[in-house]
Structure formats: C-alpha cells, structure tokens
Design a protein around this motif. Structure first.
Motif, PDB file in Angstrom:
ATOM      1  N   ARG A 114       0.830  -1.209   0.000  1.00 46.45           N
ATOM      2  CA  ARG A 114       0.000   0.000   0.000  1.00 46.45           C
ATOM      3  C   ARG A 114       0.867   1.262   0.000  1.00 46.45           C
ATOM      4  O   ARG A 114       0.559   2.244  -0.698  1.00 46.45           O
ATOM      5  CB  ARG A 114      -0.940   0.003   1.201  1.00 46.45           C
ATOM      6  N   GLU A 115       1.936   1.238   0.783  1.00 49.87           N
ATOM      7  CA  GLU A 115       2.836   2.394   0.852  1.00 49.87           C
ATOM      8  C   GLU A 115       3.459   2.681  -0.514  1.00 49.87           C
ATOM      9  O   GLU A 115       3.549   3.833  -0.951  1.00 49.87           O
ATOM     10  CB  GLU A 115       3.933   2.133   1.890  1.00 49.87           C
ATOM     11  N   ILE A 116       3.888   1.629  -1.195  1.00 47.20           N
ATOM     12  CA  ILE A 116       4.501   1.788  -2.519  1.00 47.20           C
ATOM     13  C   ILE A 116       3.481   2.287  -3.534  1.00 47.20           C
ATOM     14  O   ILE A 116       3.782   3.157  -4.351  1.00 47.20           O
ATOM     15  CB  ILE A 116       5.114   0.442  -2.967  1.00 47.20           C
ATOM     16  N   TRP A 117       2.269   1.752  -3.467  1.00 43.97           N
ATOM     17  CA  TRP A 117       1.258   2.106  -4.463  1.00 43.97           C
ATOM     18  C   TRP A 117       0.891   3.591  -4.406  1.00 43.97           C
ATOM     19  O   TRP A 117       0.542   4.189  -5.426  1.00 43.97           O
ATOM     20  CB  TRP A 117       0.010   1.248  -4.291  1.00 43.97           C
ATOM     21  N   ASP A 158       9.966   2.679   6.552  1.00 46.16           N
ATOM     22  CA  ASP A 158      11.407   2.507   6.692  1.00 46.16           C
ATOM     23  C   ASP A 158      11.973   1.635   5.585  1.00 46.16           C
ATOM     24  O   ASP A 158      13.127   1.784   5.179  1.00 46.16           O
ATOM     25  CB  ASP A 158      11.742   1.876   8.049  1.00 46.16           C
ATOM     26  N   SER A 159      11.172   0.705   5.093  1.00 43.57           N
ATOM     27  CA  SER A 159      11.617  -0.188   4.032  1.00 43.57           C
ATOM     28  C   SER A 159      11.599   0.501   2.677  1.00 43.57           C
ATOM     29  O   SER A 159      12.548   0.409   1.904  1.00 43.57           O
ATOM     30  CB  SER A 159      10.720  -1.429   3.990  1.00 43.57           C
ATOM     31  N   TYR A 160      10.516   1.230   2.405  1.00 40.77           N
ATOM     32  CA  TYR A 160      10.369   1.959   1.140  1.00 40.77           C
ATOM     33  C   TYR A 160      10.388   3.452   1.416  1.00 40.77           C
ATOM     34  O   TYR A 160       9.744   3.925   2.355  1.00 40.77           O
ATOM     35  CB  TYR A 160       9.061   1.575   0.448  1.00 40.77           C
ATOM     36  N   ARG A 161      11.102   4.188   0.577  1.00 34.79           N
ATOM     37  CA  ARG A 161      11.158   5.646   0.704  1.00 34.79           C
ATOM     38  C   ARG A 161      10.742   6.307  -0.603  1.00 34.79           C
ATOM     39  O   ARG A 161      11.091   5.829  -1.694  1.00 34.79           O
ATOM     40  CB  ARG A 161      12.583   6.098   1.072  1.00 34.79           C
ATOM     41  N   GLN A 162      10.000   7.383  -0.476  1.00 29.68           N
ATOM     42  CA  GLN A 162       9.578   8.133  -1.656  1.00 29.68           C
ATOM     43  C   GLN A 162      10.799   8.554  -2.472  1.00 29.68           C
ATOM     44  O   GLN A 162      11.795   9.013  -1.923  1.00 29.68           O
ATOM     45  CB  GLN A 162       8.778   9.365  -1.238  1.00 29.68           C
ATOM     46  N   GLY A 163      10.728   8.399  -3.761  1.00 26.58           N
ATOM     47  CA  GLY A 163      11.844   8.683  -4.654  1.00 26.58           C
ATOM     48  C   GLY A 163      12.380   7.415  -5.284  1.00 26.58           C
ATOM     49  O   GLY A 163      12.853   7.432  -6.422  1.00 26.58           O
ATOM     50  N   MET A 164      12.290   6.309  -4.525  1.00 31.41           N
ATOM     51  CA  MET A 164      12.666   5.020  -5.110  1.00 31.41           C
ATOM     52  C   MET A 164      11.801   4.730  -6.334  1.00 31.41           C
ATOM     53  O   MET A 164      12.261   4.127  -7.313  1.00 31.41           O
ATOM     54  CB  MET A 164      12.486   3.892  -4.094  1.00 31.41           C
ATOM     55  N   GLU A 166      10.675   6.678  -8.609  1.00 32.86           N
ATOM     56  CA  GLU A 166      11.115   7.337  -9.842  1.00 32.86           C
ATOM     57  C   GLU A 166      12.339   6.651 -10.435  1.00 32.86           C
ATOM     58  O   GLU A 166      12.454   6.507 -11.657  1.00 32.86           O
ATOM     59  CB  GLU A 166      11.380   8.812  -9.567  1.00 32.86           C
ATOM     60  N   LEU A 167      13.250   6.209  -9.581  1.00 36.37           N
ATOM     61  CA  LEU A 167      14.419   5.475 -10.082  1.00 36.37           C
ATOM     62  C   LEU A 167      13.999   4.143 -10.702  1.00 36.37           C
ATOM     63  O   LEU A 167      14.463   3.774 -11.786  1.00 36.37           O
ATOM     64  CB  LEU A 167      15.407   5.224  -8.951  1.00 36.37           C
ATOM     65  N   ALA A 168      13.125   3.430 -10.013  1.00 32.54           N
ATOM     66  CA  ALA A 168      12.659   2.145 -10.540  1.00 32.54           C
ATOM     67  C   ALA A 168      11.871   2.350 -11.834  1.00 32.54           C
ATOM     68  O   ALA A 168      11.947   1.524 -12.753  1.00 32.54           O
ATOM     69  CB  ALA A 168      11.797   1.432  -9.505  1.00 32.54           C
ATOM     70  N   ALA A 169      11.130   3.451 -11.925  1.00 32.30           N
ATOM     71  CA  ALA A 169      10.363   3.737 -13.137  1.00 32.30           C
ATOM     72  C   ALA A 169      11.284   3.995 -14.324  1.00 32.30           C
ATOM     73  O   ALA A 169      10.989   3.571 -15.455  1.00 32.30           O
ATOM     74  CB  ALA A 169       9.450   4.943 -12.908  1.00 32.30           C
ATOM     75  N   VAL A 170      12.398   4.674 -14.089  1.00 32.24           N
ATOM     76  CA  VAL A 170      13.375   4.898 -15.158  1.00 32.24           C
ATOM     77  C   VAL A 170      13.937   3.563 -15.640  1.00 32.24           C
ATOM     78  O   VAL A 170      14.073   3.323 -16.848  1.00 32.24           O
ATOM     79  CB  VAL A 170      14.503   5.836 -14.674  1.00 32.24           C
TER      80      VAL A 170
END
Length: 232
Positions: A114-117, A158-164, A166-170
C-alpha cells in the motif's frame, strides 16, 4: 496520437554482435543512444552496470538468465508465503500470539504494498510506457521485492522511501523500450528473445534498479541513524 516507441530489432542485435559491449558503452558515454539506437539502452545499461560482460551474446544471455532466476525465486517464495490456505491455521491467524505467526508478515507485506502504491499510481503518468495498469503493477512488484530483499523492515515507511519509485520507473521504462521485436518465425531460443524478450522485462528492470541502488544511490534512502548493509 504519439507513435509507438521503437523496439529492439534483429538488425540492432546483429550490430551489437559485431561491435561488442565496448561499442554500447561508447554510444552511451557519447549520448548517442537515442532515436533508432534508443532500444539499445537496456543492453548498454546492463553492460555498464556489470550485469553482462565480454562480447559474446550467448554468454550475456546465460549470465542474465542466472540473475533473473534470483528475481523469479523471490516472487515464487513470496507467493508461497502468502498462500494462507497452505499455512498452519493454528499459527496463521490474527488472534494467535506466537512470535512466528505468519499473519504478522502478511500484514507487513500488505502495508508495504500500500505504501509503494501511493507513489506508483502517480509516477510519470505522462510516459506511455509506464501509464498503464499492468506497467504500474509491474513497478509496484519491482519495488516491493527489492525492499523485502534489500531493505526489510516491519515498518513500511522505513523499508520503502519516496523517490525510489522514480528510479525504478526509469529502469522499467528503459527495459520496456528495449524489448525485442520478435518475429513470427522466431522461437524463445532466438538470441534477441533470450537477451531482451518481453517475458524478461520485469526481472531485468529489477536488476537495473538494484544496480542503480548498489552503485551509490542507496544511502540517499536510508534513515540517518541506520547503517548501509549490503543488498546482497
């Protein structure tokens, strides 16, 4: 209506076979992986990140297969752990107070998804390669499995942080743009399919994203008080 992006053609694969990995790296360093050469970015990044080496396309395909299996194994292990019907109901239920209650991990996984979505659903909506539901679900899975494997925590933030995202999307856009344009007469054993077939896109994007993080970007997303452990 925007034209569909070019895919990796058999002709481009043939050119790589003749020129080798150093040629890909040179094109990338000179900023020439655009236009008709843009589909080569997927292989060029893999070469420059150390996912493949040398000049043998056969060796590249074999090396990628081995690394992709790590991602496939992660996905299969998650499915196995999430199969509630196969778990012991005496342990896996919300009321069980045992420390090894699988329900606790299921809850952590759901929170992380949910946090990632929250970020994935608004990531680069203007990019055709990323704005479909299937692509967004793929991006969510890439981030989810990387966080579980490389930065596990009982707290999703703590596991996922905003900004990851965009990198994964690239990385995902690069992998999707480099998909091999298979011909009707080709089988899955064709070298283009083995290197950049659509069936490998998710795993390859995961590998590219992981390398981006390993090559120096990971500390940007770690809490200040946390050490930076190896992601492998």
């Amino acid at each position: 209506m925007a034209a569909a992006p070019a895919l990796l053609s058999a002709d481009l694969v043939s050119r790589v076979s003749r020129a080798g990995g150093a040629w890909l790296a040179e094109l990338a360093e000179q900023g020439l992986l655009c236009g008709d050469l843009a589909p080569l970015r997927r292989l060029a990044w893999a070469y420059m990140f150390g996912l493949i080496s040398g000049d043998s396309l056969e060796a590249w395909a074999e090396g990628l297969d081995g690394q992709r299996k790590r991602y496939t194994d992660m996905v299969e292990e998650y499915k196995r752990q999430s199969n509630v019907k196969a778990l012991d109901p005496n342990k896996c239920n919300p009321l069980a107070r045992t420390p090894d209650n699988p329900f606790n991990q299921l809850h952590v996984n759901d929170e992380l998804l949910r946090e990632i979505w929250k970020d994935v659903e608004r990531t680069f909506g203007e990019v055709d390669l990323l704005n479909g539901t299937d692509s967004r679900k793929m991006l969510q899975r890439i981030l989810f499995h990387w966080c579980r494997a490389a930065n596990p925590s009982k707290t999703a933030s703590d596991s996922y942080r905003q900004g990851m995202n965009e990198l994964a999307a690239v990385a995902l856009a690069c992998a999707k743009a480099g998909e091999y344009a298979e011909q009707d007469w080709e089988t899955t054993e064709a070298i283009g399919m083995r290197l950049c077939g659509r069936q490998h896109t998710e795993a390859d994007a995961f590998l590219l994203f992981g390398k981006l993080m390993d090559l120096g970007l990971r500390p940007m997303f770690m809490p200040a008080s946390s050490p930076s452990p190896s992601s492998r």
